[in-house]
Design a protein around this motif. Structure first.
Motif, PDB file in Angstrom:
ATOM      1  N   VAL A 195      31.662  80.471  12.186  1.00 48.73           N
ATOM      2  CA  VAL A 195      32.566  79.559  12.870  1.00 48.73           C
ATOM      3  C   VAL A 195      32.063  79.332  14.285  1.00 48.73           C
ATOM      4  N   LEU A 196      31.740  78.090  14.589  1.00 45.01           N
ATOM      5  CA  LEU A 196      31.268  77.707  15.912  1.00 45.01           C
ATOM      6  C   LEU A 196      32.387  77.022  16.675  1.00 45.01           C
ATOM      7  N   LEU A 197      32.582  77.442  17.917  1.00 48.19           N
ATOM      8  CA  LEU A 197      33.544  76.776  18.785  1.00 48.19           C
ATOM      9  C   LEU A 197      32.941  75.496  19.340  1.00 48.19           C
ATOM     10  N   ASP A 198      33.813  74.605  19.810  1.00 49.03           N
ATOM     11  CA  ASP A 198      33.369  73.308  20.321  1.00 49.03           C
ATOM     12  C   ASP A 198      33.136  73.414  21.831  1.00 49.03           C
ATOM     13  N   PRO A 199      31.927  73.078  22.303  1.00 44.31           N
ATOM     14  CA  PRO A 199      31.615  73.218  23.733  1.00 44.31           C
ATOM     15  C   PRO A 199      32.375  72.260  24.631  1.00 44.31           C
ATOM     16  N   MET A 200      33.120  71.318  24.051  1.00 43.98           N
ATOM     17  CA  MET A 200      33.874  70.362  24.852  1.00 43.98           C
ATOM     18  C   MET A 200      35.026  71.015  25.612  1.00 43.98           C
ATOM     19  N   TYR A 201      35.602  72.070  25.046  1.00 44.05           N
ATOM     20  CA  TYR A 201      36.832  72.648  25.611  1.00 44.05           C
ATOM     21  C   TYR A 201      36.537  73.528  26.826  1.00 44.05           C
ATOM     22  N   PRO A 202      37.274  73.352  27.926  1.00 42.35           N
ATOM     23  CA  PRO A 202      37.075  74.208  29.111  1.00 42.35           C
ATOM     24  C   PRO A 202      37.259  75.693  28.792  1.00 42.35           C
ATOM     25  N   GLU A 203      38.205  76.026  27.908  1.00 47.34           N
ATOM     26  CA  GLU A 203      38.431  77.429  27.566  1.00 47.34           C
ATOM     27  C   GLU A 203      37.220  78.032  26.853  1.00 47.34           C
ATOM     28  N   VAL A 204      36.583  77.228  26.003  1.00 50.49           N
ATOM     29  CA  VAL A 204      35.374  77.687  25.321  1.00 50.49           C
ATOM     30  C   VAL A 204      34.245  77.879  26.329  1.00 50.49           C
ATOM     31  N   GLN A 205      34.094  76.932  27.225  1.00 47.23           N
ATOM     32  CA  GLN A 205      33.067  77.043  28.251  1.00 47.23           C
ATOM     33  C   GLN A 205      33.256  78.313  29.069  1.00 47.23           C
ATOM     34  N   ASP A 206      34.494  78.591  29.467  1.00 53.55           N
ATOM     35  CA  ASP A 206      34.764  79.787  30.267  1.00 53.55           C
ATOM     36  C   ASP A 206      34.419  81.059  29.497  1.00 53.55           C
ATOM     37  N   LEU A 207      34.740  81.089  28.199  1.00 56.00           N
ATOM     38  CA  LEU A 207      34.451  82.260  27.373  1.00 56.00           C
ATOM     39  C   LEU A 207      32.955  82.531  27.308  1.00 56.00           C
TER      40      LEU A 207
END
Length: 448
Positions: A195-207
């Protein structure tokens, strides 16, 4: 032209990328009696002066049982040194989102898929860093940037499943190849395990940024960090990055009304009128995240290098939002806007690792195809244009001993360094001698 036709050109590539994320299937526990005998050293050994970085990649899953013991880690790293190499890439944050280091934010990875180990040390990465320091081998820690979970046959595992309510709506979403008006989250995709997260989301970027910063902070001896899977997923089942939130992100990026995702990929599987703009938007999301990682890591340790592995076939990278070229490189064609080049990220890297994972080595092996190691390791700067260094990397599982030796030589001859993927394949194929032969051939020519 149907997009499925375009993607069928890259079928072999997609298979090799799956191997990159999960390099072997579930296997029995490591049995040392099955190891191939260690080959003898050739008469000529590499020069004392290490001319270029020469690296071994150490994959998590493929070496999971074997490297659960200190004695086996010692033996493998001593072989790396003995056969002419001076750098290792070590998976530190795996594709299930768990850490192979002592993390304050991520669970420690003692179970990967259905594999569980008992280690005789406390810190996998820490032990390798210390042993490599003793052997004068540099270490680059690999981060599976967008991979944060695993699912198969109703089983789930990983960081996002431990915090499902927080992350379930931030996974990558694809279109259905046969019904492009239907979208499927990767966590419900029968064609995918990870499962890959979407790099668009600020929360994903922060993680992702926090994980990279933690690594660099805790392990100041690291030569660098290497970003793997910093991209959108891709397969023959559809195109990722087509969820409702993606359409809102697209609208914000371009300053346009929110589109229907069928304007990107049509109901008949064709190129929609906004396809090129969507391709740029996705590439911009990946590049923006890379810029944040670089800024944060360099703030902690300015000397820590930023590496990134990607397929050497630049022309296929629009499919995953991964423009590893220079901003000076101006592509043309139906997949690209006039402003696509602003998403190029070579200037954000210290080292690009070009994945020349071809089964043919020399151009003469297949003159009609770009899929040769020689082509990829001689053409990379057409795209990078001097913005960063480049290491040529090869797939040990795709090459016999002679090919592996030739490919090693070509990487060193035409790029700034060399990496072979990966340790278990080198052991299984008994390819150690081919490594040192390729290195020695390059160094003999260099010294003449």
């Amino acid at each position: 032209m149907r997009l499925s036709v375009l993607k069928s050109k890259f079928g072999w590539l997609a298979a090799s990328l799956v191997l990159g994320l999960s390099s072997c299937s579930d296997s029995d526990p490591y049995d040392p009696s099955q190891d191939a005998p260690e080959p003898p050293l050739p008469d000529h050994t590499p020069a004392e002066v290490q001319l270029k970085p020469k690296a071994m990649w150490i994959d998590t899953e493929a070496n999971y049982y074997k490297l659960s013991k200190k004695a086996n880690i010692d033996a493998e790293l001593e072989k790396v040194k003995k056969y002419g190499m001076n750098l290792v890439y070590v998976d530190a944050k795996s594709s299930n989102g768990y850490a192979l280091y002592k993390s304050d934010m991520l669970p420690y990875c003692n179970t990967f898929k259905n594999l569980t180990v008992e280690r005789d040390y406390d810190d996998y990465l820490g032990y390798i860093v210390d042993k490599c320091d003793e052997l004068d081998i540099d270490v680059v820690a690999s981060v599976c940037a967008m991979g944060w979970g695993w699912h198969k046959d109703g089983q789930t595992q990983g960081y996002i499943y431990d915090h499902w309510d927080q992350w379930k709506d931030k996974v990558q979403v694809r279109s259905d190849e046969n019904n492009p008006d239907i979208t499927i989250p990767i966590s419900e995709d029968p064609l995918q395990e990870f499962v890959l997260l979407d790099p668009m989301y600020p929360e994903v970027q922060d993680l992702v940024v926090k994980a990279c910063v933690e690594l660099v902070t805790k392990y100041p001896k690291l030569k660098g960090i290497s970003l793997d899977y910093l991209r959108y997923n891709n397969n023959d089942g559809g195109w990722f990055g087509l969820g409702d939130d993606n359409m809102k992100g697209y609208a914000e990026y371009w300053g346009e009304p929110v589109p229907n995702h069928l304007e990107m990929v049509t109901a008949t599987g064709g190129v929609g009128p906004k396809f090129a703009k969507w391709i740029e938007f996705r590439s911009a999301m990946v590049t923006n995240l890379l810029a944040k990682i670089r800024t944060a890591v360099k703030a902690v340790n300015p000397d820590c290098e930023i590496h990134l592995w990607a397929s050497a076939q630049w022309s296929s990278r629009y499919a995953v939002g991964q423009n590893w070229a220079s901003k000076k490189f101006k592509p043309t064609g139906m997949a690209y806007t006039d402003t696509y080049s602003r998403t190029g990220f070579a200037d954000l890297l210290d080292v690009f690792i070009t994945g020349a994972y071809a089964s043919n080595v020399w151009k003469t092996d297949d003159p009609t195809s770009e899929w040769t190691v020689e082509n990829f390791v001689t053409s990379w700067n057409n795209y990078i244009m001097g913005d960063c260094k480049c290491y040529g990397s090869i797939a040990a599982y795709a090459l016999n001993s002679k090919q592996h030796s030739d490919a090693t030589y070509l990487c060193l001859q035409h790029t700034d360094g060399y990496m072979t993927f990966e340790l278990s394949h080198v052991n299984n194929g008994n390819l150690w001698t081919s490594i040192i032969e390729g290195i020695s051939r390059y160094e003999r020519n260099y010294n003449q």
